[in-house]
Design an enzyme around this catalytic site. Sequence first.
Site, PDB file in Angstrom:
ATOM      1  N   GLU A   1       0.862  -1.192   0.000  1.00 59.65           N
ATOM      2  CA  GLU A   1       0.000   0.000   0.000  1.00 59.65           C
ATOM      3  C   GLU A   1       0.894   1.236   0.000  1.00 59.65           C
ATOM      4  OE1 GLU A   1      -2.692   0.422   3.370  1.00 59.65           O
ATOM      5  OE2 GLU A   1      -2.740   2.589   3.037  1.00 59.65           O
TER       6      GLU A   1
ATOM      7  N   ARG B   1       0.753  10.322   0.029  1.00 61.88           N
ATOM      8  CA  ARG B   1       1.087  11.392   0.978  1.00 61.88           C
ATOM      9  C   ARG B   1       2.298  12.186   0.552  1.00 61.88           C
ATOM     10  NH1 ARG B   1       0.360   8.239   6.781  1.00 61.88           N
ATOM     11  NH2 ARG B   1      -1.533   7.185   6.134  1.00 61.88           N
TER      12      ARG B   1
ATOM     13  N   LYS C   1     -11.212  -1.426   6.578  1.00 64.19           N
ATOM     14  CA  LYS C   1     -10.051  -1.131   7.422  1.00 64.19           C
ATOM     15  C   LYS C   1     -10.571  -0.497   8.713  1.00 64.19           C
ATOM     16  CE  LYS C   1      -6.729   2.662   7.107  1.00 64.19           C
ATOM     17  NZ  LYS C   1      -5.707   3.324   6.300  1.00 64.19           N
TER      18      LYS C   1
HETATM   19  C1  3PG Z   1      -0.944   5.501   8.915  1.00 60.26           C
HETATM   20  O1  3PG Z   1      -1.845   6.278   9.033  1.00 60.26           O
HETATM   21  O2  3PG Z   1       0.198   5.838   8.580  1.00 60.26           O
HETATM   22  C2  3PG Z   1      -1.247   4.068   9.092  1.00 60.26           C
HETATM   23  O3  3PG Z   1      -2.412   3.927   9.796  1.00 60.26           O
HETATM   24  C3  3PG Z   1      -0.124   3.337   9.738  1.00 60.26           C
HETATM   25  O4  3PG Z   1      -0.144   3.580  11.087  1.00 60.26           O
HETATM   26  P1  3PG Z   1       1.072   3.064  11.978  1.00 60.26           P
HETATM   27  O5  3PG Z   1       2.233   3.972  11.671  1.00 60.26           O
HETATM   28  O6  3PG Z   1       0.584   3.198  13.395  1.00 60.26           O
HETATM   29  O7  3PG Z   1       1.348   1.640  11.572  1.00 60.26           O
END
Ligand code: 3PG
Length: 209
Positions: free
Chosen positions: A42, A46, A130
């Site tokens: 994934e 961003r 999710k």
């Molecule tokens: C995010 O928003 O980056 C994901 O939910 C991953 O979260 P994490 O860094 O707590 O695994």
Amino acid sequence: MLHDTLDLAVPGPVIPVIVIDRVADAVPLGRALMAGGVRVLEVTLRTPVALDAIRALRREVPEALVGAGTVRTASEAEAAMQAGAVFAVSPGYTPALGRACGALGLPLLPGVATAGEVMAAADDGLRFLKFFPAAAAGGIPMLKALAGPFADIALCPTGGITPDNALQYLSLPNVRVVGGSWLTPADALAAGDWSRITALAAAAQALRR
Ligand code: 3PG
């Protein structure tokens, strides 16, 4: 080819949530994860290079299942699909995004955090969701609570999952797979430490309920 988002849960128990700052990192990162047995990637939208990273991964690491994360709008879903994403992950659910992905034929794994959001997504035919942000939105007790009225809904907790708590999440009957960023630490990417990422992927792949 991905026919159903639940197929994302088949290759392994952890879906890496990936932030790529340099497009040149995409392919070695993808290969490092694949070398550790992790096939579903994934790539979050961003960073400015995220779509180019998805393109590069599709071209150079064709055996991976590459999707786009942090998809919030219909236009982002379309851009992700044009870049070659075979699935989309969103932090929350809107019917507009559900319609857009449906029209594109882009399988969507949408985020939910409440019973009402589960109902809205299920109304639109989505049964694999999710649970985000998992730890902050109630963690394991919340997942157990959701299993009562929503026994037919499978969830992918993401947000606050770690190597230490992942097995507890994966042992829940309504959890098929978890998402997390710990497989791809920013400092390992910055240093090009691909063997560390392969080791993290292999350890994640070994987590089984
Ligand atoms: C995010 O928003 O980056 C994901 O939910 C991953 O979260 P994490 O860094 O707590 O695994």
